[in-house]
Design a protein around this motif. Structure first.
Motif, short mmCIF file in Angstrom:
data_model
loop_
_atom_site.label_atom_id
_atom_site.label_comp_id
_atom_site.label_asym_id
_atom_site.label_seq_id
_atom_site.Cartn_x
_atom_site.Cartn_y
_atom_site.Cartn_z
N ALA A 5 0.87 -1.17 0.00
CA ALA A 5 0.00 0.00 0.00
C ALA A 5 0.91 1.22 0.00
O ALA A 5 1.87 1.30 0.77
N ILE A 6 0.59 2.16 -0.87
CA ILE A 6 1.37 3.40 -0.98
C ILE A 6 0.45 4.55 -0.59
O ILE A 6 -0.66 4.65 -1.10
N ILE A 7 0.92 5.39 0.30
CA ILE A 7 0.15 6.55 0.76
C ILE A 7 0.75 7.78 0.11
O ILE A 7 1.89 8.15 0.38
N GLY A 8 -0.01 8.40 -0.78
CA GLY A 8 0.44 9.59 -1.50
C GLY A 8 0.68 9.27 -2.96
O GLY A 8 1.44 8.35 -3.27
N ALA A 9 0.02 10.02 -3.86
CA ALA A 9 0.13 9.74 -5.30
C ALA A 9 0.82 10.87 -6.06
O ALA A 9 0.55 11.09 -7.24
N GLY A 10 1.73 11.58 -5.38
CA GLY A 10 2.57 12.52 -6.11
C GLY A 10 3.63 11.72 -6.86
O GLY A 10 3.50 10.50 -7.02
N PRO A 11 4.68 12.36 -7.35
CA PRO A 11 5.69 11.64 -8.13
C PRO A 11 6.31 10.43 -7.42
O PRO A 11 6.48 9.39 -8.04
N GLY A 53 1.78 20.62 -12.80
CA GLY A 53 1.78 19.65 -11.71
C GLY A 53 0.53 18.78 -11.71
O GLY A 53 0.64 17.55 -11.59
N PRO A 54 -0.68 19.39 -11.87
CA PRO A 54 -1.88 18.55 -11.90
C PRO A 54 -1.84 17.50 -13.01
O PRO A 54 -2.24 16.36 -12.81
N ASP A 55 -1.32 17.89 -14.19
CA ASP A 55 -1.22 16.91 -15.30
C ASP A 55 -0.22 15.81 -14.97
O ASP A 55 -0.45 14.64 -15.29
N MET A 56 0.89 16.18 -14.33
CA MET A 56 1.89 15.17 -13.97
C MET A 56 1.31 14.17 -12.97
O MET A 56 1.49 12.96 -13.10
N GLY A 60 0.78 10.19 -13.65
CA GLY A 60 1.38 9.18 -12.79
C GLY A 60 0.36 8.19 -12.28
O GLY A 60 0.59 6.97 -12.28
N LYS A 61 -0.81 8.69 -11.85
CA LYS A 61 -1.87 7.80 -11.38
C LYS A 61 -2.38 6.91 -12.51
O LYS A 61 -2.62 5.71 -12.32
N LYS A 62 -2.50 7.49 -13.70
CA LYS A 62 -2.97 6.73 -14.86
C LYS A 62 -1.98 5.61 -15.21
O LYS A 62 -2.38 4.48 -15.50
#
Length: 189
Positions: A5-11, A53-56, A60-62
Motif C-alpha cells: 500500500a502506498i500513501i500519496g500519489a505525487g511523483p 503539476g496537476p497533469d503530472m 502518474g496515477k494513470k
C-alpha cells in the motif's frame, strides 16, 4: 491483503505504485488529492518539455492504474501494525490491509509519527522534519518504508519519482526474496 500500500500519489508515490503493480504485486495507492506537486509548473523533469503539476500527478496515477494498481482517493487517518502487515484507516470508516506500506506524503510526516516511525530534522529548505529512513527506504518499523520528500529526498519531481521507484524495487525484492530488476526492451514491429 495487498502486497504493498502506498500513501500519496505525487511523483514518489505514483512511481512506486507503477513499479509495484508492473512487477505483479497487488498494489493499493491511497491519495488525499492534495499533493504539493499539484501547485507546480515543471520544466526540469527529464523527458518532459514542460507540464503542469496537476497533469503530472494525473499521468502518474494513470500509469500506475494501467499496470493494475488500485487507486483510492481518501484521507488516511491511521496506520497500525497487525499480524503480518498493517491496517490502514482511511476516509469514512474504510480500512485496508497490506504486507508493506510505503509512505510518500511529501512534507507531511504526522502519519508516520503516529505509527511509531522515527523522524529526524530535514535538510531541504523549509522541510523541518523527515522520516528517518535508510538508503533503501526502510524505517525503524519493519515493513514500513518511506520515499520522496518525506524521506529526505529533494523536493524536485525527478528526484522524488526516482526515489519512489527505488523504494518500490527494494520492497519488491524483499517480497520476492531476490533482487528485482525491471527492464523494458524496445519493441520492434
Amino acid at each position: 491483503m495487498y502486497d504493498i500500500a502506498i500513501i500519496g500519489a505525487g511523483p514518489a508515490g505514483a512511481s512506486a505504485a507503477l513499479f509495484a503493480a508492473k512487477a505483479g504485486k497487488s498494489t493499493l495507492l491511497l491519495d488525499n488529492d492534495k499533493s504539493m506537486t499539484k501547485r507546480a509548473w515543471i520544466e526540469n523533469h527529464y523527458g518532459v518539455e514542460g507540464i503542469t503539476g496537476p497533469d503530472m500527478v494525473e499521468l502518474g496515477k494513470k500509469q500506475a492504474a494501467h499496470f493494475g494498481a488500485e487507486l483510492v482517493t481518501a484521507q488516511v487517518t491511521d496506520i497500525s501494525k497487525s499480524g503480518d502487515g498493517f491496517v490502514i484507516a482511511a476516509g469514512e470508516n474504510a480500512t485496508y490491509e497490506a504486507k508493506h506500506v510505503i509512505l510518500a506524503t511529501g512534507v507531511l510526516v504526522e502519519l508516520a509519527e503516529k505509527a511509531g516511525v522515527a523522524t529526524k530534522p530535514g535538510t531541504e529548505p523549509r522541510i523541518k522534519t523527515v522520516i528517518d529512513a535508510d538508503a533503501a527506504g526502510k524505517t525503524n518499523v519493519p515493513g514500513f518504508w518511506a520515499a520522496g520528500t518525506c524521506a529526505g529526498a529533494s523536493v524536485h519531481t525527478i528526484i522524488t519519482a526516482g526515489d519512489g521507484a527505488k523504494v518500490a524495487i527494494n520492497v519488491i525484492s524483499e517480497l520476492n526474496g531476490e533482487r528485482y530488476v525491471d527492464h523494458d526492451i524496445l519493441k520492434t514491429n
